[in-house]
Write a protein that holds these residues in place. Sequence first.
Motif, PDB file in Angstrom:
ATOM      1  N   GLN A  90      -9.376   4.202   3.531  1.00 40.09           N
ATOM      2  CA  GLN A  90      -7.897   4.275   3.552  1.00 40.09           C
ATOM      3  C   GLN A  90      -7.033   5.169   3.606  1.00 40.09           C
ATOM      4  O   GLN A  90      -6.099   5.592   4.378  1.00 40.09           O
ATOM      5  N   ARG A  91      -7.569   6.360   2.918  1.00 41.05           N
ATOM      6  CA  ARG A  91      -7.020   7.744   2.573  1.00 41.05           C
ATOM      7  C   ARG A  91      -6.939   8.509   3.887  1.00 41.05           C
ATOM      8  O   ARG A  91      -6.007   9.001   4.262  1.00 41.05           O
ATOM      9  N   ALA A 123       1.141   2.892  -3.297  1.00 42.20           N
ATOM     10  CA  ALA A 123      -0.121   3.260  -4.018  1.00 42.20           C
ATOM     11  C   ALA A 123      -0.413   4.831  -3.940  1.00 42.20           C
ATOM     12  O   ALA A 123       0.237   5.374  -3.253  1.00 42.20           O
ATOM     13  N   LEU A 134       0.771  -1.145   0.132  1.00 45.32           N
ATOM     14  CA  LEU A 134      -0.146   0.046  -0.044  1.00 45.32           C
ATOM     15  C   LEU A 134       0.816   1.365   0.164  1.00 45.32           C
ATOM     16  O   LEU A 134       0.469   2.167  -0.488  1.00 45.32           O
ATOM     17  N   ILE A 160      -6.676   4.177  -3.956  1.00 41.12           N
ATOM     18  CA  ILE A 160      -7.393   3.578  -2.466  1.00 41.12           C
ATOM     19  C   ILE A 160      -8.503   4.033  -2.147  1.00 41.12           C
ATOM     20  O   ILE A 160      -8.985   5.055  -2.524  1.00 41.12           O
ATOM     21  N   SER A 161      -9.088   3.264  -1.347  1.00 42.14           N
ATOM     22  CA  SER A 161     -10.607   3.762  -0.629  1.00 42.14           C
ATOM     23  C   SER A 161     -10.431   5.171  -0.010  1.00 42.14           C
ATOM     24  O   SER A 161      -9.561   5.315   0.627  1.00 42.14           O
TER      25      SER A 161
END
Lengths: 331, 315
Positions: A159-160, A150, A147, A155-156
């Motif tokens: 997640q952010r 990324a 991750l 990312i979602s």
Amino acid sequence: MTSSSGAPAIEVRDLVVTNGEVTAVRGVSFSIPQGGRMGLVGESGSGKSMTALALMGLLPMGWSTRGEVLHDGVDLAKLSDKALSSRRGRTLSMVFQDPLSSLNPVRRVGDQISWVIRHHTGVDKRTAEHQAIAMMTQMTLPRPESLMRAYPHEISGGQRQRIMIAMALACYPQLIIADEPTTALDVTVQKQVLRLLNAAVSERGSALLMITHDLPIIAAMCDTVAVMYAGRIVEMGPVRQVFRHPRHHYTRGLLDSQPTMDNFALDGTSRLVSIPGMVPPLHALPDGCGFNPRCPAASDRCRTIMPELTGDTLKSACWHPIARVDEVAAQ
Amino acid sequence: MAIYVLRKLAFFLGAVFVASVAIFLLIRAAGGNVAAILLGKDATAEAINALSHTYGLDRPLPVQYYDWLVKMAQGDLGQSFRTKEMVSELVTERLGVSIPLALSGLLLGILIAIPVGTYAARNVGKLSGAVLALISQIGIAVPVFWAGILLSVLFGVRLGWLPTGGWTDWSQSWVGAIRSLVLPVLSLGLIMAAVLIRYVRSAVLDVMNQDYVRTARAVGMTRTQALLNVGLRNASLPIVTIIGLQVAELIGGTVIIEMVFSLPGLSRMILANVAAREVIVVQSTVMLIIVFVIAVNFLVDLLYGILDPRIRNAT
């Protein structure tokens, strides 16, 4: 962590935020002890975000502050951008509302976290990356090693925001300001993000200033709450006291306009009360108490003289406060 | 990224194809019979027919087109009708003037525009920012030939530091070649810069108000660091786009600059050949320039992909 014990994590005295034409924050004072948690609530335009940005020294161009912001033995309001920048992200940091627009779109998220660690602690790249991975693990991000590579758009939202929190907490700040940290997230992940934020703040012993219009979040996460209206704190005190027995009519109105299973319906049978009128625009604030045009108890005094914040544990700024239960009983 | 590059490459080839068909047909539609154009209005029908046959102009258009394309791809740009010189040789010679002129002019424009535009954005609302905006505005209004003449008068005539025009070839003296390019490059670069400054300024202004620049400051950057480290990188996307679009503008600028400074460049050669009705030379050289412009924009697209992961990964 470095400050003398006993001193508050932050103490704000008579903070005024203005751009010369309008004044968004009109004399706000509060303090949060080390490890304490304060909620700041109010509608859009009440000045809560401007208060937060003023503490961080991140006001938009053209805005300036008066008053004192004491933190870690210095008055932040007097520091230059350079001096302040060495504290931002280290002794005080901030989590913003929209994690997609708040993360640099062209840098990998891992680099963004490790940059903060390297910048403030001076460790080498590998160490910083290890610490970043540890932070991401703590934020329960899946497969943190991959991750790391990324980009924010990959990312979602949840997640952010966890990445954002990891950046803000990476250097164990004394104070964390969270400005509506879950508003932009799906309801299903809001709770998880709050739980993680809560745990990470506890683990570090950091103080928290939680800005939100979501009262249950304040109830769950904070010890004290300050209610802002039209650039001023109108009521402040322990969360339970303020929410159970508010003295200010605005706080009462806010509490009554929270939708619940029982009172919420759109078919006219709703018992949900909303406060009549709108938050006054900054360039057309009424004389006296800012809330008087919308207040059920407003009198001539309210329309001419601004009430000060008074009281012991529960402070409110109202000429006709709602009577306490014991006062009602005594009458 | 591979898919992105392939897609852009397909786009590039498609654009080259469309442009080549357009040029091929336009010249034929505008002038009618190519052989008649070459021979002039006094030519007899027999002469025209004979020439058409030698150049294969009596064959069907698709065959002529295909033949032209294949030869172009092999580097054979045809032959001048009057002087019998090989166009490819003429062009190679001239590129030694035009390519350094165009690229240095563009580079100078970029090197001026990025710092100045950034500074102007940083000082918006202040006097220094307003002055820069005004200077850039004047720069846009000044025609490129006028800038050239003014510079030539100042540095060439008054101060006598540099030649007012003319060309010393690289093979004779590279110092001389550079000296003859300084003023043309300066004129072209300043005019390019004036246009680019405005775009850089607005791109930087836009980026400065983005949330991620605020975040960069919230985690420890000063205003200036955030602008340079985070802001400029993000602002480079619109700036690169504009630079790509400005390349066509740049070619137009070289035509004028080559005239003003009497440089034996490609643009002037094309103009001379248009005047001499050298259809074959014009067709091939114009195609060459168009390929160059499309290629630059292809490179810009690739750069875009490198700069912005969101574009690179888009399918």
